[in-house]
Design a protein around this motif. Sequence first.
Motif, PDB file in Angstrom:
ATOM      1  N   LEU A  55       0.842  -1.202   0.000  1.00  0.00           N
ATOM      2  CA  LEU A  55       0.000   0.000   0.000  1.00  0.00           C
ATOM      3  C   LEU A  55       0.877   1.253   0.000  1.00  0.00           C
ATOM      4  N   ARG A  56       0.423   2.276  -0.680  1.00  0.00           N
ATOM      5  CA  ARG A  56       1.145   3.537  -0.671  1.00  0.00           C
ATOM      6  C   ARG A  56       0.969   4.233   0.678  1.00  0.00           C
ATOM      7  N   ALA A  57       1.878   5.152   0.956  1.00  0.00           N
ATOM      8  CA  ALA A  57       1.808   5.886   2.218  1.00  0.00           C
ATOM      9  C   ALA A  57       0.465   6.579   2.352  1.00  0.00           C
ATOM     10  N   ASP A  58      -0.098   6.500   3.546  1.00  0.00           N
ATOM     11  CA  ASP A  58      -1.379   7.154   3.845  1.00  0.00           C
ATOM     12  C   ASP A  58      -2.519   6.637   2.962  1.00  0.00           C
ATOM     13  N   ALA A  59      -2.430   5.381   2.518  1.00  0.00           N
ATOM     14  CA  ALA A  59      -3.513   4.808   1.715  1.00  0.00           C
ATOM     15  C   ALA A  59      -4.812   4.862   2.517  1.00  0.00           C
ATOM     16  N   PRO A  60      -5.870   5.413   1.955  1.00  0.00           N
ATOM     17  CA  PRO A  60      -7.111   5.568   2.708  1.00  0.00           C
ATOM     18  C   PRO A  60      -7.857   4.248   2.855  1.00  0.00           C
ATOM     19  N   THR A  61      -8.744   4.191   3.817  1.00  0.00           N
ATOM     20  CA  THR A  61      -9.645   3.062   3.983  1.00  0.00           C
ATOM     21  C   THR A  61     -11.075   3.571   3.919  1.00  0.00           C
ATOM     22  N   GLY A  62     -12.021   2.644   3.800  1.00  0.00           N
ATOM     23  CA  GLY A  62     -13.424   3.009   3.687  1.00  0.00           C
ATOM     24  C   GLY A  62     -14.236   2.478   4.844  1.00  0.00           C
ATOM     25  N   VAL A  63     -15.554   2.476   4.646  1.00  0.00           N
ATOM     26  CA  VAL A  63     -16.469   2.029   5.689  1.00  0.00           C
ATOM     27  C   VAL A  63     -17.486   1.063   5.096  1.00  0.00           C
ATOM     28  N   THR A  64     -18.031   0.223   5.968  1.00  0.00           N
ATOM     29  CA  THR A  64     -19.102  -0.678   5.559  1.00  0.00           C
ATOM     30  C   THR A  64     -20.385   0.102   5.324  1.00  0.00           C
ATOM     31  N   ALA A  65     -21.411  -0.581   4.838  1.00  0.00           N
ATOM     32  CA  ALA A  65     -22.694   0.070   4.580  1.00  0.00           C
ATOM     33  C   ALA A  65     -23.294   0.663   5.845  1.00  0.00           C
ATOM     34  N   SER A  66     -22.962   0.091   6.997  1.00  0.00           N
ATOM     35  CA  SER A  66     -23.486   0.597   8.263  1.00  0.00           C
ATOM     36  C   SER A  66     -22.574   1.617   8.917  1.00  0.00           C
ATOM     37  N   GLY A  67     -21.436   1.904   8.289  1.00  0.00           N
ATOM     38  CA  GLY A  67     -20.558   2.945   8.796  1.00  0.00           C
ATOM     39  C   GLY A  67     -19.383   2.475   9.615  1.00  0.00           C
TER      40      GLY A  67
ATOM     41  N   THR B 168     -15.747  -3.859  -2.134  1.00  0.00           N
ATOM     42  CA  THR B 168     -14.896  -4.488  -1.128  1.00  0.00           C
ATOM     43  C   THR B 168     -15.551  -4.266   0.227  1.00  0.00           C
ATOM     44  N   GLY B 169     -14.809  -4.509   1.295  1.00  0.00           N
ATOM     45  CA  GLY B 169     -15.388  -4.289   2.614  1.00  0.00           C
ATOM     46  C   GLY B 169     -15.744  -2.846   2.885  1.00  0.00           C
ATOM     47  N   GLY B 170     -15.051  -1.898   2.220  1.00  0.00           N
ATOM     48  CA  GLY B 170     -15.292  -0.496   2.501  1.00  0.00           C
ATOM     49  C   GLY B 170     -15.411   0.406   1.293  1.00  0.00           C
ATOM     50  N   TYR B 171     -15.583  -0.171   0.101  1.00  0.00           N
ATOM     51  CA  TYR B 171     -15.661   0.651  -1.107  1.00  0.00           C
ATOM     52  C   TYR B 171     -16.670   0.061  -2.089  1.00  0.00           C
ATOM     53  N   ALA B 172     -17.189   0.912  -2.963  1.00  0.00           N
ATOM     54  CA  ALA B 172     -18.028   0.478  -4.080  1.00  0.00           C
ATOM     55  C   ALA B 172     -17.584   1.217  -5.335  1.00  0.00           C
ATOM     56  N   SER B 173     -17.789   0.583  -6.487  1.00  0.00           N
ATOM     57  CA  SER B 173     -17.308   1.173  -7.736  1.00  0.00           C
ATOM     58  C   SER B 173     -18.165   0.727  -8.911  1.00  0.00           C
ATOM     59  N   PHE B 174     -18.067   1.491  -9.987  1.00  0.00           N
ATOM     60  CA  PHE B 174     -18.740   1.158 -11.245  1.00  0.00           C
ATOM     61  C   PHE B 174     -18.009   1.891 -12.355  1.00  0.00           C
ATOM     62  N   ILE B 175     -17.734   1.188 -13.453  1.00  0.00           N
ATOM     63  CA  ILE B 175     -17.301   1.836 -14.686  1.00  0.00           C
ATOM     64  C   ILE B 175     -18.119   1.253 -15.825  1.00  0.00           C
ATOM     65  N   GLY B 176     -18.441   2.083 -16.802  1.00  0.00           N
ATOM     66  CA  GLY B 176     -19.209   1.588 -17.940  1.00  0.00           C
ATOM     67  C   GLY B 176     -19.170   2.569 -19.090  1.00  0.00           C
ATOM     68  N   PHE B 177     -19.536   2.069 -20.267  1.00  0.00           N
ATOM     69  CA  PHE B 177     -19.559   2.937 -21.442  1.00  0.00           C
ATOM     70  C   PHE B 177     -20.569   2.425 -22.450  1.00  0.00           C
ATOM     71  N   ASP B 178     -20.949   3.324 -23.339  1.00  0.00           N
ATOM     72  CA  ASP B 178     -21.832   3.016 -24.464  1.00  0.00           C
ATOM     73  C   ASP B 178     -21.173   3.607 -25.699  1.00  0.00           C
ATOM     74  N   ARG B 179     -20.653   2.758 -26.555  1.00  0.00           N
ATOM     75  CA  ARG B 179     -19.931   3.256 -27.728  1.00  0.00           C
ATOM     76  C   ARG B 179     -20.848   4.001 -28.687  1.00  0.00           C
ATOM     77  N   ASP B 180     -22.119   3.597 -28.781  1.00  0.00           N
ATOM     78  CA  ASP B 180     -23.030   4.263 -29.709  1.00  0.00           C
ATOM     79  C   ASP B 180     -23.306   5.705 -29.308  1.00  0.00           C
ATOM     80  N   SER B 181     -23.462   5.948 -28.014  1.00  0.00           N
ATOM     81  CA  SER B 181     -23.730   7.310 -27.550  1.00  0.00           C
ATOM     82  C   SER B 181     -22.459   8.078 -27.211  1.00  0.00           C
ATOM     83  N   ASP B 182     -21.304   7.397 -27.236  1.00  0.00           N
ATOM     84  CA  ASP B 182     -20.009   7.988 -26.927  1.00  0.00           C
ATOM     85  C   ASP B 182     -19.942   8.475 -25.477  1.00  0.00           C
TER      86      ASP B 182
END
Length: 385
Positions: free
Chosen positions: A236-248, A346-360
Amino acid sequence: MSGGERRAGRRVVAAVVAGVVTLGLGAAAIPRPPSLSAETAGDEALIQRVRDELPAGAFDRLAVAVVDGDEVTRAEFGTAAGPGADEFEIGSVTKTVTASLYAVAQQRGEVQRESTLGELLGVTGDASSITLEELATQHSGLPRLPADLSFVGRVLLANLTGADPYTDDVADLVGQASRAEVDDEKPYGYSNFGMALLGQALAAAADTPWEQLVAERVAEPLGLADTYAPGDPDGLRADAPTGVTASGRHADAWTMRAFGPAGSVRSTLDDMVAYTVAQRDDRAPGVIATEPLVEAGGGGAEIGWAWMTTPHDGDGDDDGDGGRGDGDGDSGSAPGGTSTWHNGMTGGYASFIGFDRDSDRAVVVLSSSAVSLDDLAFALLEEEK
């Protein structure tokens, strides 16, 4: 969530073990959950929209980008490192990076689609004949996670402590695979276990650690200076942040060791925008991974190498067989289109990436809370311009 039955085809791709890790939290003392940071940067209209559409749950740092052509619109909350620069765990979005490495390894002649776990990792038993192609398309017949009692015990303990349950090394992973029961029919089945094996098989074929392959074959060619796979806590890089669960509750960093290829990459909004746009524009290393190959759970869903492709909500899939819907009968999305995407948790993060080539268009959503923001992401990705 609303529209759960219609959404099933897309929700087949779930985040890394999130459903298991969030069980049993009621037994522990839960601190006051954080609230979404009042410090914001970016487009005021998008900032307000994100606020309005957030689901229930604890939130702190959040970064959202919508890209139309070359124009990037951002909404950021609590990003102390500066616009676009805060570090997040991207969870199972990592699988798309492993898929890129699979494509690149084929181009370099290091592996073939028919290469097996027995050949590359010395796996024995039923799993020895599983091919890399089956792993990459989530048709390996492997379970979602190893069934070993020690692994299950760590997952249950992580519910209470917020620890990273993935502490196995590659030898452990190979042993788990050698003992695994394999579904001979090999239907579509989302598997963190399988994607971890794919990544480690690619590392073995290249005689290079998977984390180094991420840097040399994906991050560096795309100029992703803040995207990396730590490998273990020391990485992990220095000062790498952590997250929280859905309940905090606090959640430790998930570095995932041998399971890293399924979900350990860390990145920033700027880097994930660059990565996702490069996929959309057909210029990313191993971009062939985004092309759909086989069905994935019904409702018109297909999978390439890790990447999901699904019809836009509003394409007439109202019969409950798997298309995504938000239950209001009007998605506002362009008819006839498709989205190519992956989510993560993960235990403390959520993510999404997506694309639509037709709509750019491309969309990135990163959060330091283990609360799914898929509904927001799909709404931004699929709406008409």
